[in-house]
Design an enzyme around this catalytic site. Structure first.
Site, PDB file in Angstrom:
ATOM      1  CB  SER A  22      -0.913   0.004   1.230  1.00 11.19           C
ATOM      2  OG  SER A  22      -1.549   1.263   1.322  1.00 11.19           O
ATOM      3  CE  LYS A  73     -12.204  -0.925  -0.149  1.00 12.08           C
ATOM      4  NZ  LYS A  73     -12.366  -0.376  -1.503  1.00 12.08           N
ATOM      5  CG  ASP A 109     -13.224   3.165  -3.095  1.00 14.58           C
ATOM      6  OD1 ASP A 109     -12.093   3.619  -2.859  1.00 14.58           O
ATOM      7  OD2 ASP A 109     -13.594   2.047  -2.703  1.00 14.58           O
ATOM      8  N   GLY A 133     -18.772  -3.157 -15.176  1.00 17.04           N
ATOM      9  CA  GLY A 133     -18.402  -3.716 -13.884  1.00 17.04           C
ATOM     10  C   GLY A 133     -19.486  -3.548 -12.845  1.00 17.04           C
ATOM     11  CB  ALA A 134     -21.659  -5.343 -11.186  1.00 18.07           C
ATOM     12  N   GLY A 135     -18.538  -4.802  -9.369  1.00 18.97           N
ATOM     13  CA  GLY A 135     -17.857  -5.177  -8.130  1.00 18.97           C
ATOM     14  C   GLY A 135     -17.778  -3.991  -7.179  1.00 18.97           C
ATOM     15  N   GLY A 136     -16.790  -4.014  -6.294  1.00 26.10           N
ATOM     16  CA  GLY A 136     -16.667  -2.994  -5.254  1.00 26.10           C
ATOM     17  C   GLY A 136     -16.489  -1.589  -5.801  1.00 26.10           C
ATOM     18  CB  ALA A 137     -13.960  -0.107  -8.058  1.00 21.78           C
ATOM     19  CG  MET A 211      -5.046  -4.697 -12.118  1.00 18.59           C
ATOM     20  SD  MET A 211      -6.043  -4.724 -10.600  1.00 18.59           S
ATOM     21  CE  MET A 211      -6.522  -6.432 -10.484  1.00 18.59           C
ATOM     22  CE1 TYR A 236      -3.385   0.738  -7.515  1.00 11.45           C
ATOM     23  CE2 TYR A 236      -5.765   1.052  -7.496  1.00 11.45           C
ATOM     24  CZ  TYR A 236      -4.624   0.488  -6.957  1.00 11.45           C
ATOM     25  OH  TYR A 236      -4.718  -0.338  -5.866  1.00 11.45           O
TER      26      TYR A 236
HETATM   27  P1  NAD Z   1     -14.134  -6.730  -7.756  1.00 11.48           P
HETATM   28  O1  NAD Z   1     -13.477  -8.051  -7.634  1.00 11.48           O
HETATM   29  O2  NAD Z   1     -15.048  -6.277  -6.677  1.00 11.48           O
HETATM   30  O3  NAD Z   1     -14.948  -6.685  -9.142  1.00 11.48           O
HETATM   31  C1  NAD Z   1     -14.399  -7.230 -10.313  1.00 11.48           C
HETATM   32  C2  NAD Z   1     -15.225  -6.829 -11.522  1.00 11.48           C
HETATM   33  O4  NAD Z   1     -14.514  -7.219 -12.701  1.00 11.48           O
HETATM   34  C3  NAD Z   1     -16.593  -7.517 -11.598  1.00 11.48           C
HETATM   35  O5  NAD Z   1     -17.532  -6.626 -12.146  1.00 11.48           O
HETATM   36  C4  NAD Z   1     -16.327  -8.689 -12.556  1.00 11.48           C
HETATM   37  O6  NAD Z   1     -17.488  -9.137 -13.212  1.00 11.48           O
HETATM   38  C5  NAD Z   1     -15.364  -8.022 -13.528  1.00 11.48           C
HETATM   39  N1  NAD Z   1     -14.528  -8.965 -14.269  1.00 11.48           N
HETATM   40  C6  NAD Z   1     -13.601  -9.822 -13.765  1.00 11.48           C
HETATM   41  N2  NAD Z   1     -12.996 -10.504 -14.762  1.00 11.48           N
HETATM   42  C7  NAD Z   1     -13.562 -10.081 -15.923  1.00 11.48           C
HETATM   43  C8  NAD Z   1     -13.368 -10.408 -17.286  1.00 11.48           C
HETATM   44  N3  NAD Z   1     -12.450 -11.307 -17.680  1.00 11.48           N
HETATM   45  N4  NAD Z   1     -14.130  -9.775 -18.210  1.00 11.48           N
HETATM   46  C9  NAD Z   1     -15.053  -8.855 -17.830  1.00 11.48           C
HETATM   47  N5  NAD Z   1     -15.268  -8.491 -16.555  1.00 11.48           N
HETATM   48  C10 NAD Z   1     -14.537  -9.093 -15.608  1.00 11.48           C
HETATM   49  O7  NAD Z   1     -12.937  -5.685  -7.978  1.00 11.48           O
HETATM   50  P2  NAD Z   1     -12.884  -4.147  -7.527  1.00 11.48           P
HETATM   51  O8  NAD Z   1     -12.413  -4.063  -6.127  1.00 11.48           O
HETATM   52  O9  NAD Z   1     -14.157  -3.483  -7.907  1.00 11.48           O
HETATM   53  O10 NAD Z   1     -11.675  -3.608  -8.445  1.00 11.48           O
HETATM   54  C11 NAD Z   1     -11.833  -3.407  -9.838  1.00 11.48           C
HETATM   55  C12 NAD Z   1     -10.638  -2.572 -10.324  1.00 11.48           C
HETATM   56  O11 NAD Z   1     -10.733  -1.261  -9.755  1.00 11.48           O
HETATM   57  C13 NAD Z   1      -9.279  -3.126  -9.871  1.00 11.48           C
HETATM   58  O12 NAD Z   1      -8.343  -2.890 -10.907  1.00 11.48           O
HETATM   59  C14 NAD Z   1      -8.923  -2.281  -8.670  1.00 11.48           C
HETATM   60  O13 NAD Z   1      -7.525  -2.164  -8.473  1.00 11.48           O
HETATM   61  C15 NAD Z   1      -9.512  -0.939  -9.091  1.00 11.48           C
HETATM   62  N6  NAD Z   1      -9.832  -0.046  -7.979  1.00 11.48           N
HETATM   63  C16 NAD Z   1      -9.348   1.218  -8.083  1.00 11.48           C
HETATM   64  C17 NAD Z   1      -9.636   2.137  -7.108  1.00 11.48           C
HETATM   65  C18 NAD Z   1      -9.082   3.509  -7.265  1.00 11.48           C
HETATM   66  O14 NAD Z   1      -9.129   4.291  -6.311  1.00 11.48           O
HETATM   67  N7  NAD Z   1      -8.594   3.849  -8.456  1.00 11.48           N
HETATM   68  C19 NAD Z   1     -10.434   1.791  -6.003  1.00 11.48           C
HETATM   69  C20 NAD Z   1     -10.919   0.470  -5.924  1.00 11.48           C
HETATM   70  C21 NAD Z   1     -10.607  -0.436  -6.932  1.00 11.48           C
END
Ligand code: NAD
Length: 287
Positions: A22, A73, A109, A133-137, A211, A236
């Site tokens: 980090s 989180k 975020d 996307g539909a994950g955390g970010a 990434m 990033y």
């Molecule tokens: P997550 O694991 O919660 O979500 C992953 C997402 O990626 C899901 O929507 C999933 O369906 C999708 N995915 C995974 N593999 C895939 C593929 N092959 N094809 C299509 N979609 C796919 O992850 P997260 O925590 O939301 O992180 C996502 C990105 O955002 C990471 O690169 C993370 O480093 C980055 N991030 C950046 C910040 C920032 O401040 N810039 C903050 C949080 C996360």
């Protein structure tokens, strides 16, 4: 250091696992020193199942505040005393503020994402977004954009365990902000993706595609982009993803993920200290 740390120094922490990579300790300690604040920031490797103990420790040691990172989180949001409006909707936090024993959870975020756009001259108000996307970010930025006045958000996700997150986010946003239209589509529907991007102001990649080790890949065909589209990424590492490079080559306004990372940290710093983080100085120092 021996002049900086004393018996009165207030502690801030980062909780999560892993945390060894980090950049937060360097950024916050630089900023505390720059602003003459009697605080120090340390990272602690804490697993999900250890979070109840870690939160008790924050209380016991009167830790002033903490960041929370993956995979802690969501569980952290269930362990604090109160949640910010966005954290309530999202059900996850990345910041805890300890106000004389009362722990409040926030999520910055999405705030960082919106600020990053603002820094590139883009106001989220009234805009239509396509978010991959539909994950955390993704969830954090979708909710924050809705709270900050976006007009419409079209979410695309592949058919995996995250897809139903998108459906839930749609429900939650429509409950909190009925005037915001939210659509959810499968990423496999390329004709829909092309049509939605054609009508959008802002395209965002919030998946892990782009990434490392998926660098060099993009979910969006170059031909779907146009110069007046704003293209943002949450990724990033690398600093410029394939999507951002394609967009930049076409002359689009770009907002790479590094800026979101900086501004989500600066928002946390504001909650911790009540002060603006010296971001320009830190960026200059980092280079
Ligand atoms: P997550 O694991 O919660 O979500 C992953 C997402 O990626 C899901 O929507 C999933 O369906 C999708 N995915 C995974 N593999 C895939 C593929 N092959 N094809 C299509 N979609 C796919 O992850 P997260 O925590 O939301 O992180 C996502 C990105 O955002 C990471 O690169 C993370 O480093 C980055 N991030 C950046 C910040 C920032 O401040 N810039 C903050 C949080 C996360």
């Amino acid at each position: 250091m021996e002049k900086r740390i004393s018996g009165t120094t207030g502690l801030f922490t980062l909780l999560g696992s892993p945390v060894g990579h980090s950049g937060s300790p360097a950024m916050y300690n630089f900023s505390f020193q720059k602003q003459g604040l009697d605080y120090a920031y340390l990272a602690f490797d804490v697993k999900k199942e250890q979070m109840p103990q870690a939160i008790d420790a924050l209380r016991l040691f009167k830790v002033r505040g903490s960041n929370v990172t993956m995979p802690c989180k969501s569980i952290a949001a269930t362990l604090v005393d109160d949640l910010s409006p966005a954290a309530k909707i999202i059900g996850a936090i990345n910041v805890i503020v300890n106000d004389n024993g009362k722990l409040t959870g926030h999520i910055t975020d999405g705030i960082g994402f919106v600020r990053n756009l603002k820094e590139t001259g883009v106001d989220i108000k009234g805009k239509k977004l396509v978010v991959l996307g539909a994950g955390g970010a993704a969830t954090a930025l979708q909710v924050q954009c809705a709270l900050d006045g976006a007009k419409e958000i079209s979410i695309f996700n592949q058919d995996d365990e995250f897809y139903q997150n998108a459906e839930k986010t749609k429900e939650k946003i429509e409950q909190a902000k009925p005037e915001v239209k939210v659509n959810v589509y499968p990423l496999a529907d390329q004709a829909k993706l092309k049509a939605e991007i054609a009508q959008a102001d802002i395209l965002v990649n919030a998946t892990i595609v782009g990434m490392k080790p998926l660098d060099g890949q993009s979910l969006v065909d170059k031909s779907y982009l146009r110069p007046d589209l704003v293209v943002a990424d949450t990724v990033y590492n690398p600093l410029k993803t394939k999507l951002i490079e394609d967009a930049e080559a076409l002359g689009c306004t770009i907002a790479p993920g590094k800026g979101m990372l900086l501004w989500q940290g600066a928002a946390a710093y504001g909650l911790f200290t009540g002060k603006e983080m010296p971001t320009a100085e830190y960026q200059a120092y980092e280079q």
